[in-house]
Each structure stands twice: as C-alpha cells, then as structure tokens.
Design a protein around this motif. Structure first.
Motif, PDB file in Angstrom:
ATOM      1  N   ASN A   1       1.025  -1.244  -0.064  1.00 34.28           N
ATOM      2  CA  ASN A   1       0.020  -0.023   0.046  1.00 34.28           C
ATOM      3  C   ASN A   1       0.988   1.225  -0.027  1.00 34.28           C
ATOM      4  O   ASN A   1       1.916   1.063   0.123  1.00 34.28           O
ATOM      5  CB  ASN A   1      -0.908  -0.047   1.288  1.00 34.28           C
ATOM      6  N   ASP A   2       0.353   2.513   0.196  1.00 37.88           N
ATOM      7  CA  ASP A   2       1.062   3.674   0.255  1.00 37.88           C
ATOM      8  C   ASP A   2       0.317   4.668   1.016  1.00 37.88           C
ATOM      9  O   ASP A   2      -0.185   5.610   0.278  1.00 37.88           O
ATOM     10  CB  ASP A   2       1.574   4.118  -1.314  1.00 37.88           C
ATOM     11  N   TYR A   3       0.114   4.545   2.154  1.00 38.89           N
ATOM     12  CA  TYR A   3      -0.750   5.737   2.675  1.00 38.89           C
ATOM     13  C   TYR A   3      -0.099   5.579   4.226  1.00 38.89           C
ATOM     14  O   TYR A   3       0.589   4.415   4.747  1.00 38.89           O
ATOM     15  CB  TYR A   3      -2.177   5.166   3.145  1.00 38.89           C
ATOM     16  N   ALA A   4      -0.154   6.742   5.057  1.00 40.33           N
ATOM     17  CA  ALA A   4       0.236   7.049   6.258  1.00 40.33           C
ATOM     18  C   ALA A   4      -0.786   8.038   7.104  1.00 40.33           C
ATOM     19  O   ALA A   4      -1.733   8.587   6.410  1.00 40.33           O
ATOM     20  CB  ALA A   4       1.475   7.578   6.226  1.00 40.33           C
ATOM     21  N   LEU A   5      -0.856   7.696   8.307  1.00 43.54           N
ATOM     22  CA  LEU A   5      -1.621   8.637   9.077  1.00 43.54           C
ATOM     23  C   LEU A   5      -0.961   9.406  10.137  1.00 43.54           C
ATOM     24  O   LEU A   5       0.300   8.832  10.936  1.00 43.54           O
ATOM     25  CB  LEU A   5      -2.627   7.755  10.090  1.00 43.54           C
ATOM     26  N   VAL A   6      -1.079  10.784  10.066  1.00 43.41           N
ATOM     27  CA  VAL A   6      -0.258  11.720  10.951  1.00 43.41           C
ATOM     28  C   VAL A   6      -1.282  12.601  11.905  1.00 43.41           C
ATOM     29  O   VAL A   6      -2.430  12.663  11.363  1.00 43.41           O
ATOM     30  CB  VAL A   6       0.385  12.603  10.046  1.00 43.41           C
ATOM     31  N   ARG A   7      -1.039  12.542  13.098  1.00 42.17           N
ATOM     32  CA  ARG A   7      -1.900  13.123  14.210  1.00 42.17           C
ATOM     33  C   ARG A   7      -1.508  14.516  14.317  1.00 42.17           C
ATOM     34  O   ARG A   7      -0.359  15.069  14.543  1.00 42.17           O
ATOM     35  CB  ARG A   7      -1.859  12.346  15.469  1.00 42.17           C
TER      36      ARG A   7
ATOM     37  N   SER B   1       1.055   8.850  -5.186  1.00 42.08           N
ATOM     38  CA  SER B   1       1.892   7.691  -4.739  1.00 42.08           C
ATOM     39  C   SER B   1       3.333   8.037  -5.435  1.00 42.08           C
ATOM     40  O   SER B   1       4.309   8.400  -4.885  1.00 42.08           O
ATOM     41  CB  SER B   1       1.572   6.461  -4.950  1.00 42.08           C
ATOM     42  N   GLY B   2       3.329   8.054  -6.933  1.00 40.69           N
ATOM     43  CA  GLY B   2       4.581   8.137  -7.987  1.00 40.69           C
ATOM     44  C   GLY B   2       4.243   8.218  -9.265  1.00 40.69           C
ATOM     45  O   GLY B   2       3.016   8.257  -9.443  1.00 40.69           O
ATOM     46  N   GLY B   3       5.129   8.009  -9.943  1.00 38.14           N
ATOM     47  CA  GLY B   3       5.074   7.957 -11.392  1.00 38.14           C
ATOM     48  C   GLY B   3       6.110   8.410 -12.073  1.00 38.14           C
ATOM     49  O   GLY B   3       7.225   8.254 -11.642  1.00 38.14           O
ATOM     50  N   SER B   4       5.902   8.887 -13.545  1.00 41.57           N
ATOM     51  CA  SER B   4       7.088   9.120 -14.283  1.00 41.57           C
ATOM     52  C   SER B   4       6.608  10.668 -14.936  1.00 41.57           C
ATOM     53  O   SER B   4       5.626  10.986 -14.801  1.00 41.57           O
ATOM     54  CB  SER B   4       7.215   8.266 -15.310  1.00 41.57           C
ATOM     55  N   GLY B   5       7.966  11.336 -15.570  1.00 38.43           N
ATOM     56  CA  GLY B   5       7.652  12.610 -16.259  1.00 38.43           C
ATOM     57  C   GLY B   5       7.726  13.766 -15.322  1.00 38.43           C
ATOM     58  O   GLY B   5       8.041  13.621 -14.162  1.00 38.43           O
ATOM     59  N   ASP B   6       7.126  14.609 -15.840  1.00 41.95           N
ATOM     60  CA  ASP B   6       7.128  16.057 -15.085  1.00 41.95           C
ATOM     61  C   ASP B   6       6.164  17.043 -15.500  1.00 41.95           C
ATOM     62  O   ASP B   6       5.616  16.716 -16.545  1.00 41.95           O
ATOM     63  CB  ASP B   6       8.569  16.822 -15.018  1.00 41.95           C
ATOM     64  N   CYS B   7       6.071  17.983 -15.074  1.00 39.45           N
ATOM     65  CA  CYS B   7       4.961  18.894 -15.751  1.00 39.45           C
ATOM     66  C   CYS B   7       5.383  19.613 -16.571  1.00 39.45           C
ATOM     67  O   CYS B   7       4.515  20.910 -17.080  1.00 39.45           O
ATOM     68  CB  CYS B   7       4.536  19.768 -14.283  1.00 39.45           C
ATOM     69  N   SER B   8       6.389  19.622 -17.258  1.00 39.52           N
ATOM     70  CA  SER B   8       7.028  20.500 -18.363  1.00 39.52           C
ATOM     71  C   SER B   8       6.615  19.214 -19.700  1.00 39.52           C
ATOM     72  O   SER B   8       6.025  20.088 -20.808  1.00 39.52           O
ATOM     73  CB  SER B   8       8.342  20.678 -18.577  1.00 39.52           C
ATOM     74  N   SER B   9       6.768  18.127 -19.460  1.00 40.98           N
ATOM     75  CA  SER B   9       6.625  17.322 -20.677  1.00 40.98           C
ATOM     76  C   SER B   9       5.496  16.327 -20.481  1.00 40.98           C
ATOM     77  O   SER B   9       5.226  15.428 -21.262  1.00 40.98           O
ATOM     78  CB  SER B   9       8.027  16.477 -20.637  1.00 40.98           C
ATOM     79  N   GLY B  10       4.785  16.266 -19.167  1.00 40.51           N
ATOM     80  CA  GLY B  10       3.810  15.311 -19.044  1.00 40.51           C
ATOM     81  C   GLY B  10       4.254  13.889 -18.140  1.00 40.51           C
ATOM     82  O   GLY B  10       5.367  14.047 -18.048  1.00 40.51           O
ATOM     83  N   GLY B  11       3.670  13.272 -18.043  1.00 38.17           N
ATOM     84  CA  GLY B  11       3.708  12.058 -17.327  1.00 38.17           C
ATOM     85  C   GLY B  11       2.565  11.099 -17.074  1.00 38.17           C
ATOM     86  O   GLY B  11       1.505  11.549 -17.313  1.00 38.17           O
ATOM     87  N   THR B  12       2.837  10.035 -16.283  1.00 37.46           N
ATOM     88  CA  THR B  12       2.028   8.997 -16.002  1.00 37.46           C
ATOM     89  C   THR B  12       2.062   9.236 -14.361  1.00 37.46           C
ATOM     90  O   THR B  12       3.121   8.789 -13.837  1.00 37.46           O
ATOM     91  CB  THR B  12       2.361   7.627 -16.201  1.00 37.46           C
ATOM     92  N   THR B  13       0.951   9.073 -13.514  1.00 40.66           N
ATOM     93  CA  THR B  13       0.876   8.945 -12.286  1.00 40.66           C
ATOM     94  C   THR B  13       0.087   8.016 -11.504  1.00 40.66           C
ATOM     95  O   THR B  13      -0.923   7.699 -12.050  1.00 40.66           O
ATOM     96  CB  THR B  13       0.612  10.469 -11.542  1.00 40.66           C
ATOM     97  N   PHE B  14       0.447   7.635 -10.342  1.00 41.65           N
ATOM     98  CA  PHE B  14      -0.399   6.671  -9.391  1.00 41.65           C
ATOM     99  C   PHE B  14      -0.904   7.200  -8.241  1.00 41.65           C
ATOM    100  O   PHE B  14      -0.112   7.802  -7.745  1.00 41.65           O
ATOM    101  CB  PHE B  14       0.300   5.292  -9.433  1.00 41.65           C
ATOM    102  N   TYR B  15      -1.821   6.557  -7.692  1.00 40.14           N
ATOM    103  CA  TYR B  15      -2.942   7.259  -6.688  1.00 40.14           C
ATOM    104  C   TYR B  15      -2.990   5.923  -5.723  1.00 40.14           C
ATOM    105  O   TYR B  15      -3.501   4.965  -6.205  1.00 40.14           O
ATOM    106  CB  TYR B  15      -3.681   8.124  -6.856  1.00 40.14           C
ATOM    107  N   GLN B  16      -2.767   6.049  -4.264  1.00 36.34           N
ATOM    108  CA  GLN B  16      -3.412   5.030  -3.464  1.00 36.34           C
ATOM    109  C   GLN B  16      -4.864   5.505  -3.427  1.00 36.34           C
ATOM    110  O   GLN B  16      -5.156   6.643  -3.028  1.00 36.34           O
ATOM    111  CB  GLN B  16      -2.640   5.077  -1.972  1.00 36.34           C
ATOM    112  N   PRO B  17      -5.848   4.501  -3.639  1.00 34.32           N
ATOM    113  CA  PRO B  17      -7.361   4.924  -3.126  1.00 34.32           C
ATOM    114  C   PRO B  17      -7.700   5.391  -1.923  1.00 34.32           C
ATOM    115  O   PRO B  17      -6.907   4.641  -0.924  1.00 34.32           O
ATOM    116  CB  PRO B  17      -8.067   3.814  -3.703  1.00 34.32           C
ATOM    117  N   VAL B  18      -8.213   6.622  -1.593  1.00 34.90           N
ATOM    118  CA  VAL B  18      -8.483   7.115  -0.234  1.00 34.90           C
ATOM    119  C   VAL B  18      -9.337   6.251   0.596  1.00 34.90           C
ATOM    120  O   VAL B  18      -9.032   6.057   1.848  1.00 34.90           O
ATOM    121  CB  VAL B  18      -9.342   8.254  -0.222  1.00 34.90           C
TER     122      VAL B  18
END
Length: 290
Positions: free
Chosen positions: A173-179, A261-278
């Motif tokens: 998984n890729d989530y954390a809880l901070v108080r 979570s993570g991915g590739s590329g940048d906001c100049s050339s674009g990219g693919t990104t991945f997200y942990q469902p909330v």
C-alpha cells in the motif's frame, strides 16, 4: 501557518485495440464485438505477468487488466530496456497474446523531494486529506513519505510542529496517518470519500507543482517502482507530478479519490501518475473524512 482547504486544497486536507463488430449476412443480426481474451485467459495472463515481474529484477513497470479490451496492459518506463520486455513476454509464454505493451516517459518512482510543505527527517511531501476519529484529528499522506519520519513540521527549518506519524504502510500500500498535535494549526475539511472511474476528470494537488487536472486511465494497477517496492490497487492517471507532490490529494470536486504515490515524467513534458485509493486508507485506519 493555517492548514486550510483554501491553501491549494492539498492542505485541507492505460488501452489495447478493441475489434469492431462486423455485420453478418443475416438481416438485422450483428456479430458480437470481440473483446480480446476470455476472462480465464485474461486472469492467466495477469497472473503470469505478476509472477514474472515479482520473480525478476525488473522495475519501472506497471500492469493492470483492461476488461474492455480483453488485454493486460503493461506499461514500462524509459529505464526498462527493450530486451527486458522481450524476456518478460517470453516468460509469460502462451499468454503473451493477451498482453499490450506501452511506454511511459521518465522513470516510475515514488515522488519525494526537499522544499516547502510538510517536512520531516530532511524530506518534504504533501498533505493529503484531513480525517478524524472521535475528537482526534489526523491527516493522510503517502506511506513511503512517512517510513522514516517520526514527526512532521510545517517548515523546512522544523520549528513549527504538526505532529507524529501514527501508522504507515509501504510497499504493498502507500498511505500513512499523521496526528495533529499542535492546537494552533487549523485543519478544516470539506471532502467525502468516493471511488475513481476510468475516464473521469480529476485534479491532483501537490506542494511542488500545485493543482493539475487530467483523466483516470486505469484502476487496480500494480506498479513496481525503481529502487523501491511494488504497490497494488493503484489509480493511474495522465496527470503530471514531480518530487515533493507525494501524499497530496486526488479529487473530483469535493469527492476525495486518492493519495499521490508516484509515477514518471514532469509538469513540463507530462507524465503518468499513480494514486493510493483513499477509501482503502480510511478503512485501514478506521477514520473518517469530514
């Protein structure tokens, strides 16, 4: 520093080719559309890819089942050599006909970097969504951000404390809880939990690049990050992101969908990104968005 939704929201917190149906000679009758491999073959192909990646040293690769096209879509970042993809295809064997290979710019990795958002142990990430359990307030961020961070601060100089990491999960998984442990920091809400849909228009926010929008490309994606572990059940989008955006929110209006979570590329050339469902994160920690 006020942790409010107005602060860029973040502080308030993949296709194969389908074959067209063809008309038959019998009047008013059409052949059903071909949708690629059967469900059984598709499951076998996914399992073969999953096993091949898990047993190899291959990283920088993501894979998911596209039931609409009857294919397992394998996306490789720019660091994966063609020879490695050839080896993967040969290892999968007879099931390779059910696989579509795609390429992505850059390198699949967890987003992490120095800067100005939530800080701890010399790193910077982004706050995702505010949650609570009873009268105690917390926020969600990425698990890979919190692995080695005991306490979070609002600034790089670490003079204004937010609070401790309570729990984290990465890889898998890729989530954390901070108080929240600083009463001087506000933590407004404004989101409810939802589930992403393929094709849905969504926005993600982060401390490095701000807000960017795009569309959901796939669900239930597995990713093996370069130099890190494998995460599963991810949301994949065509939105850009960069180091330091990890942990930030993915949302549609006031509906919370994911944690960057993570991915590739940048906001100049674009990219693919991945997200942990909330939804998975709030269920795991028995907390609620508000």
């Amino acid at each position: 520093m006020r942790f409010t939704r107005s602060r860029s929201r973040l502080l308030a917190a993949a296709v194969g080719l389908g074959l067209a149906a063809t008309a038959m000679a019998t009047p008013a009758v059409a052949a059903p559309a071909e949708t690629g491999a059967s469900a059984k073959a598709l499951a076998a192909a996914y399992a073969a890819v999953d096993s091949a990646v898990s047993r190899s040293a291959l990283s920088g690769i993501a894979w998911y089942t596209d039931e609409a096209t009857g294919k397992v879509v394998v996306t490789a970042d720019s660091t994966v050599p063609a020879s490695a993809l050839g080896t993967l295809t040969r290892t999968v064997g007879a099931d390779a006909d059910a696989i579509t290979i795609k390429r992505a710019k850059g390198e699949f990795k967890p987003f992490l970097g120095p800067g100005d958002a939530i800080h701890g142990a010399g790193t910077r990430c982004s706050l995702g969504f505010n949650v609570r359990s009873g009268g105690t307030h917390y926020f969600l961020t990425a698990g890979h951000c919190a692995e080695d961070v005991g306490t979070w601060y609002t600034n790089a100089g670490q003079t204004t404390r937010i609070g401790p990491t309570v729990k984290s999960s990465f890889p898998g998984n890729d989530y954390a809880l901070v108080r929240y442990a600083n009463d001087s920091l506000s933590h407004q809400g404004g989101y409810s939990v939802g589930d992403a849909r393929v094709g849905q228009r969504v926005t993600r926010d982060g401390s490095s690049t701000g807000a960017h929008s795009g569309r959901v490309e796939a669900l239930d994606v597995s990713v093996r990050y370069r130099g890190s572990g494998t995460v599963r059940g991810m949301i994949q989008t065509d939105i850009c992101a960069e180091s330091g955006d990890s942990g930030g929110p993915l949302y549609a209006g006031s509906t919370a969908l994911g944690i960057t979570s993570g991915g590739s590329g940048d906001c100049s050339s674009g990219g693919t990104t991945f997200y942990q469902p909330v939804r998975e994160a709030v269920n795991a920690y028995d907390v609620n968005l508000y």
